[in-house]
Design an enzyme around this catalytic site. Structure first.
Site, short mmCIF file in Angstrom:
data_model
loop_
_atom_site.label_atom_id
_atom_site.label_comp_id
_atom_site.label_asym_id
_atom_site.label_seq_id
_atom_site.Cartn_x
_atom_site.Cartn_y
_atom_site.Cartn_z
N HIS A 155 0.82 -1.21 0.00
CA HIS A 155 0.00 0.00 0.00
C HIS A 155 0.86 1.26 0.00
O HIS A 155 2.00 1.26 0.46
CB HIS A 155 -0.93 0.01 1.22
CG HIS A 155 -0.20 0.01 2.53
ND1 HIS A 155 0.36 1.15 3.08
CD2 HIS A 155 0.08 -1.00 3.38
CE1 HIS A 155 0.94 0.84 4.22
NE2 HIS A 155 0.79 -0.45 4.43
N TRP A 212 -0.31 6.66 9.43
CA TRP A 212 0.57 6.24 10.53
C TRP A 212 1.99 5.94 10.04
O TRP A 212 2.93 6.05 10.84
CB TRP A 212 -0.04 5.04 11.27
CG TRP A 212 -1.06 5.47 12.29
CD1 TRP A 212 -1.68 6.68 12.38
CD2 TRP A 212 -1.55 4.68 13.37
NE1 TRP A 212 -2.54 6.69 13.45
CE2 TRP A 212 -2.49 5.47 14.09
CE3 TRP A 212 -1.33 3.38 13.82
CZ2 TRP A 212 -3.17 5.01 15.21
CZ3 TRP A 212 -2.01 2.92 14.94
CH2 TRP A 212 -2.92 3.72 15.62
N GLU A 217 -1.64 -6.92 7.20
CA GLU A 217 -0.34 -6.73 7.82
C GLU A 217 -0.21 -7.68 9.01
O GLU A 217 -1.22 -8.15 9.55
CB GLU A 217 -0.22 -5.27 8.28
CG GLU A 217 1.05 -4.88 9.00
CD GLU A 217 2.31 -5.12 8.19
OE1 GLU A 217 2.68 -6.31 8.03
OE2 GLU A 217 2.92 -4.14 7.73
N ARG A 218 1.03 -7.98 9.41
CA ARG A 218 1.18 -8.76 10.65
C ARG A 218 0.63 -7.93 11.80
O ARG A 218 0.65 -6.70 11.77
CB ARG A 218 2.65 -9.13 10.91
CG ARG A 218 3.50 -7.96 11.24
CD ARG A 218 4.96 -8.34 11.43
NE ARG A 218 5.20 -8.82 12.79
CZ ARG A 218 6.40 -8.78 13.36
NH1 ARG A 218 7.45 -8.31 12.72
NH2 ARG A 218 6.57 -9.23 14.59
N GLY A 251 3.51 -4.51 4.02
CA GLY A 251 4.92 -4.81 4.07
C GLY A 251 5.24 -6.21 4.52
O GLY A 251 6.02 -6.93 3.90
#
Length: 250
Positions: free
Chosen positions: A11, A16, A89-90, A185
Site C-alpha cells: 500500500h 501512521w 499486515e502482521r 509490508g
C-alpha cells in the site's frame, strides 16, 4: 511460451507511516502522499502495458484504497476483487499505535529491529479486553478465537499467507489469469520469503517500499525466475532504506 507475471504492491504511505507509528491491523487510511504513490504505481503499470483479470487485497483500507487508485489509473475499477484478512499486515500486538523511534529510544534499536523484522520474534501481546483486540471488530466476526491474533511474528504471518497463496492465488495464476495483489509490508515479505526461499537472515534485511509495483516472472512450472520493481532504481532504494530507518532511535 509467454512469461507468466504476478504484480505485488505494498500500500501507499499511510497516515501512521507518515507519523512513524506501528500500525498492524489498525485500519488507518492513506496519507495524501500515499494516494499519490498509488496513482503513480497505476500509471507505471499502465505505461508498461499491464492489465489484470483479478485482484486480491486485505480487509484494511490502506491496501484497498491503494488498489482502487491503481485500478482507476488502469481504467479497471470494475475488476473482480477478493478481500481477505489473511493478507493483512502482521499484527503488532501491544506496539500498535506507538511511535517507532520513541519505542527504539526506550528498548533499543536492535530490539525494535527484531520486533519489526525478526522471523520468529513476536511483539508484546495485547490482552483480549484491549480495544485494539481484533475480536471487537465486526469485520473479523467469522474468525475463530484461535485465528484472532494477540500479536504475530513474521513466521506466524507466513502461516496464514502461504496457505492462502496455495489455495486461492496460485490456482488462479495457473488458470492463466493476470493477477495483482495489493497488501502490506509484512504479508508481502512473507510471500517473498516463500517464493524466493529466503533465509531468516535474508528476510531480516528485506524492506519493501510503499506504493512500488513488484513484478514476479514464473517459468512453465510456476517457479519464480525473476523479481524486480518498476520505477527508478535509485528512488526505490532510497524508499526501502527509509523503511529500514523508521525503527531507529532519533
Amino acid at each position: 511460451m509467454a512469461v507468466t507475471k504476478l504484480v505485488l504492491v505494498r500500500h501507499g504511505e499511510s497516515q501512521w507511516n507518515n507519523e512513524n507509528r506501528f500500525t498492524g491491523w489498525y485500519d488507518v487510511d492513506l496519507s495524501e502522499k500515499g494516494r499519490t504513490e498509488a496513482k503513480a504505481a497505476g500509471e507505471l503499470l499502465k505505461n508498461e502495458g499491464f492489465a489484470f483479470d483479478f485482484a486480491y487485497t486485505s480487509v484494511l483500507k490502506r491496501a484497498i484504497h491503494t488498489l482502487w487508485n491503481i485500478l482507476d489509473e488502469l481504467d479497471q475499477a470494475w475488476l473482480p476483487t477478493e478481500k481477505s484478512w489473511k493478507l493483512n499486515e502482521r499484527h503488532y500486538g501491544a506496539l500498535q499505535g506507538l511511535n517507532k523511534a520513541e519505542t527504539a529510544e526506550k528498548y533499543g534499536d536492535e530490539q525494535v529491529k527484531q520486533w519489526r523484522r525478526g522471523f520468529a520474534v513476536t511483539p508484546p501481546e495485547l490482552t483480549k479486553d484491549d480495544e485494539r483486540y481484533p475480536g471487537h471488530d465486526p469485520r473479523y466476526s467469522a474468525l475463530t478465537e484461535q485465528e484472532l491474533p494477540l500479536t504475530e511474528s513474521l513466521a506466524l504471518t507466513i502461516d496464514r499467507v502461504i496457505p492462502y497463496w496455495d489455495e486461492e492465488i496460485l490456482p488462479r495464476i495457473k488458470s492463466g489469469e493476470r493477477v495483482i495483489v495489493a497488501a502490506h509490508g509484512n504479508s508481502l515479505r512473507a510471500l517473498v520469503k516463500y517464493l524466493d526461499n529466503l533465509s531468516e537472515d535474508e528476510i531480516l534485511e528485506l524492506n519493501i517500499p510503499t506504493g512500488v509495483p513488484l513484478v514476479y516472472e514464473f517459468d512453465e512450472n510456476f517457479k519464480p525466475i525473476k523479481r524486480y520493481y518498476l520505477g527508478n532504481a535509485d528512488e526505490i532504494a532510497a524508499k526501502a532504506a527509509a523503511v529500514a530507518n523508521q525503527g531507529k532511535a532519533k
